[in-house]
Write an enzyme that holds these catalytic residues in place. Structure first.
Site, PDB file in Angstrom:
ATOM      1  CG  HIS A   1      -0.593  -0.294   2.441  1.00 42.25           C
ATOM      2  ND1 HIS A   1       0.212  -1.352   2.721  1.00 42.25           N
ATOM      3  CD2 HIS A   1      -0.824   0.319   3.614  1.00 42.25           C
ATOM      4  CE1 HIS A   1       0.451  -1.376   4.020  1.00 42.25           C
ATOM      5  NE2 HIS A   1      -0.147  -0.376   4.571  1.00 42.25           N
TER       6      HIS A   1
ATOM      7  CG  ASP B   1       0.756 -23.889  -1.627  1.00 41.49           C
ATOM      8  OD1 ASP B   1       1.915 -24.066  -1.219  1.00 41.49           O
ATOM      9  OD2 ASP B   1       0.237 -22.747  -1.718  1.00 41.49           O
ATOM     10  NE  ARG B   2       3.271 -22.891   4.060  1.00 35.42           N
ATOM     11  CZ  ARG B   2       3.783 -21.673   4.175  1.00 35.42           C
ATOM     12  NH1 ARG B   2       3.933 -20.927   3.092  1.00 35.42           N
ATOM     13  NH2 ARG B   2       4.160 -21.222   5.341  1.00 35.42           N
TER      14      ARG B   2
ATOM     15  CE  LYS C   1       1.998 -17.100   2.185  1.00 39.74           C
ATOM     16  NZ  LYS C   1       2.821 -16.729   3.328  1.00 39.74           N
TER      17      LYS C   1
END
Length: 593
Positions: free
Chosen positions: A80, A133-134, A131
């Site tokens: 930001h 995949d985690r 994420k």
């Protein structure tokens, strides 16, 4: 009217995978090079329509969709701080944002700050829950659409992911936003779309781009219409380039910019009016022979685009400042006035008791000032540039009235040596950070701690409520001083506290000593049974066995305890306080009112 490509910004907390996601989108695009590939702009990457079709191909045919925008212009620098500089009057240059949230960690400090700035700038956004995949037990299928890969997961893995997504959706709901998983949304104007993705494996990225395109096409059509006139833009960065000198990295969001155009741009002292010598764009990677020869020159560029502007006399130009090309035959003064007004709206110079804020760019200055306002912190002075001795003087003036606001907040700027020395002499606190949320966080935390300490000091100075009963059969001495055994029913008693009788509100004397098993005590608390000596009364005349006595409270202490500090009193102390106040009101109806 021609429709330009939307400008997209990626926001999120530190380490949520913003850069990785951008790289993944780029990589997918580079792999789709035969379909047109991606062109690097200054500070942004342009994904042409053919590349987008390649990425979303299979999904497009399934939803019978058609891509009508010419492509996407994705700002390269995530976070930001970059988004803050993509500012223009009344909002943001970014048309839409992707807010990244770590699906395992959910909402974090910067997530809330990103939301604040998106709300302030009125920028539509979608959420990439990254994420996936985690998630424990997740089987990855690289680059597969989320809905396809989700179907192939085990029951418990699905349930685990669903719970994590519900957690994120729940937080949005508490913050006043309606959100849901993208495939369950009927009306995207009312509900924030959450797309589960993995920036690492590429799972869900196709749907993310698909939803992004869908949203921009459906709801931003009017905003994306461009005019044929001169360019409007925002300076993203002021950068020194070897062989070129000072250059302005600029995002053009409307109109056309041409070589030799007269431009007006916001400067530190006053608006800068100059003529463009060159408009540069990056050379495709495979064409760069020499690192110094990274750019090629173009004669004109239309919105939306990221370009590097080379022009004389740009010293003092500000990142986050507006840039306007002057129409031929028009007076540059009119544009200079517009730029001046816009910058003065962001800079703050008042005589109120508030903090002094210095930042490196107009965008970050505006974003931090907004955030401070949201936290109820007044700002006395806000400007771009290093911290000088004058800033310390401003903070010193505030110190006399409001010591907690006599601070200097410095974002990504230097503290000049004489300013540091002055701050030391005057005992002015300096907060210096390179990350917006850390700067605000560290000051707000300090403010809370200081306020708490101040309140604690005030509370400690007050006489607290106390209620005791003289125990039957425990009169050790009748007078001069009277020594009796007492039980503490509520609160505390201390030596030097004055006692009053509950029955008639009469003052009976001062506690001279408190003892337990022959050992002198400075104070005694609820539940204790102690011996106590009182200087004035005589047992049997002024006080009696079984009498209930209260600690005498000064009226302003009672008032403070009732209003400011009631939450610091135990239930029993609150009851004793109410009883004492009611007893006093019988004698004086407006006591402690």
């Amino acid at each position: 009217m021609p429709v330009r490509q939307p400008i997209v910004c990626v926001l999120g907390h530190i380490d949520t995978g913003k850069t990785l996601l951008l790289d993944k989108i780029r990589k997918t695009s580079v792999q789709a090079r035969e379909a047109g590939g991606i062109t690097q702009h200054i500070g942004a990457s342009f994904f042409p329509v053919d590349t987008l079709k390649q990425i979303c191909g299979s999904l497009l045919s399934r939803v019978k969709g058609e891509i009508e925008i010419p492509g996407l212009l994705v700002i390269d620098t995530p976070g930001h701080e970059a988004f803050a500089n993509l500012r223009k009057r009344g909002g943001s240059v970014a048309d839409i944002a992707i807010l990244l949230i770590d699906v395992l960690r959910g909402f974090e400090a910067q997530t809330r700050e990103c939301l604040e700035i998106l709300k302030t700038r009125k920028t539509p956004f979608l959420v990439a829950a990254n994420k996936i995949d985690r998630v424990p037990g997740w089987n990855s299928y690289p680059d597969a659409p989320f809905l396809k890969t989700y179907k192939m997961q085990g029951r418990y893995v699905k349930r685990d992911l669903d719970e994590k997504l519900y957690g994120i959706i729940g937080t949005f709901s508490r913050l006043g936003f309606s959100a849901d998983r993208f495939d369950r949304i009927k009306d995207f104007t009312k509900t924030v779309a959450v797309v589960p993705v993995s920036a690492k494996t590429g799972e869900g990225v196709t749907e993310l781009i698909m939803v992004l395109i869908g949203l921009t096409q459906q709801y931003l059509e009017k905003r994306l219409q461009t005019t044929k006139g001169p360019a409007k833009g925002t300076v993203l960065e002021v950068k020194e380039e070897p062989g070129l000198g000072l250059t302005l990295n600029t995002i053009i969001y409307d109109g056309t910019l041409q070589k030799d155009d007269l431009i007006v741009v916001g400067g530190k002292e006053k608006p800068i009016t100059t003529r463009i010598r060159a408009i540069l764009v990056p050379k495709p990677l495979d064409e760069i022979r020499d690192p110094r020869d990274r750019f090629s020159s173009v004669d004109a560029v239309s919105a939306a685009a990221g370009v590097k502007i080379v022009a004389p006399d740009t010293e003092g130009a500000l990142a986050g400042a507006p840039l306007y090309a002057v129409m031929r035959g028009e007076d540059a003064e009119r544009y200079a006035k517009m730029v001046s007004e816009e910058i003065e709206r962001i800079r703050i110079a008042t005589d109120i008791d508030g903090v002094v804020l210095k930042a490196d760019t107009l965008g970050s200055l505006e974003a931090i000032a907004e955030s401070l306002k949201h936290n109820g912190v007044p700002v006395r002075l806000a400007d771009v540039g290093d911290v000088s001795k004058r800033d310390i003087t401003e903070a010193t003036v505030v110190k006399e009235h409001e010591p907690l606001y006599s601070v200097v907040l410095a974002f990504n700027v230097k503290v000049l040596p004489d300013a540091a020395e002055e701050a030391n002499i005057r005992n002015i606190s300096l907060f210096s950070e390179k990350i917006i949320y850390r700067l605000i966080d560290s000051y707000v935390q300090w403010l809370r701690t200081q306020r708490e300490a101040k309140l604690e000091q005030e509370f400690e100075r007050l006489v607290k409520p106390g209620k005791i009963r003289i125990m039957e059969g425990y009169v050790f001495r009748r007078a001069k001083p009277a020594i009796v055994g007492v039980e503490i029913l509520a609160g505390k008693i201390k030596t030097k506290y004055i006692l009053t009788r509950a029955e008639d509100g009469r003052e009976v004397g001062e506690i001279q000593q408190i003892q337990e098993k022959g050992k002198a005590l400075p104070e005694a608390g609820q539940g204790m049974q102690v011996a106590m000596s009182i200087d004035k009364p005589m047992v049997g005349r002024h006080i009696f066995e079984k009498d209930v006595l209260y600690v005498k409270l000064p009226e302003h202490h009672a008032k403070a305890l009732l209003t400011t500090f009631s939450d610091r009193l135990t239930m029993k102390e609150q009851e004793a306080l109410t009883e004492y106040v009611n007893m006093m009101k019988k004698k004086m109806p407006f006591w402690a009112a």
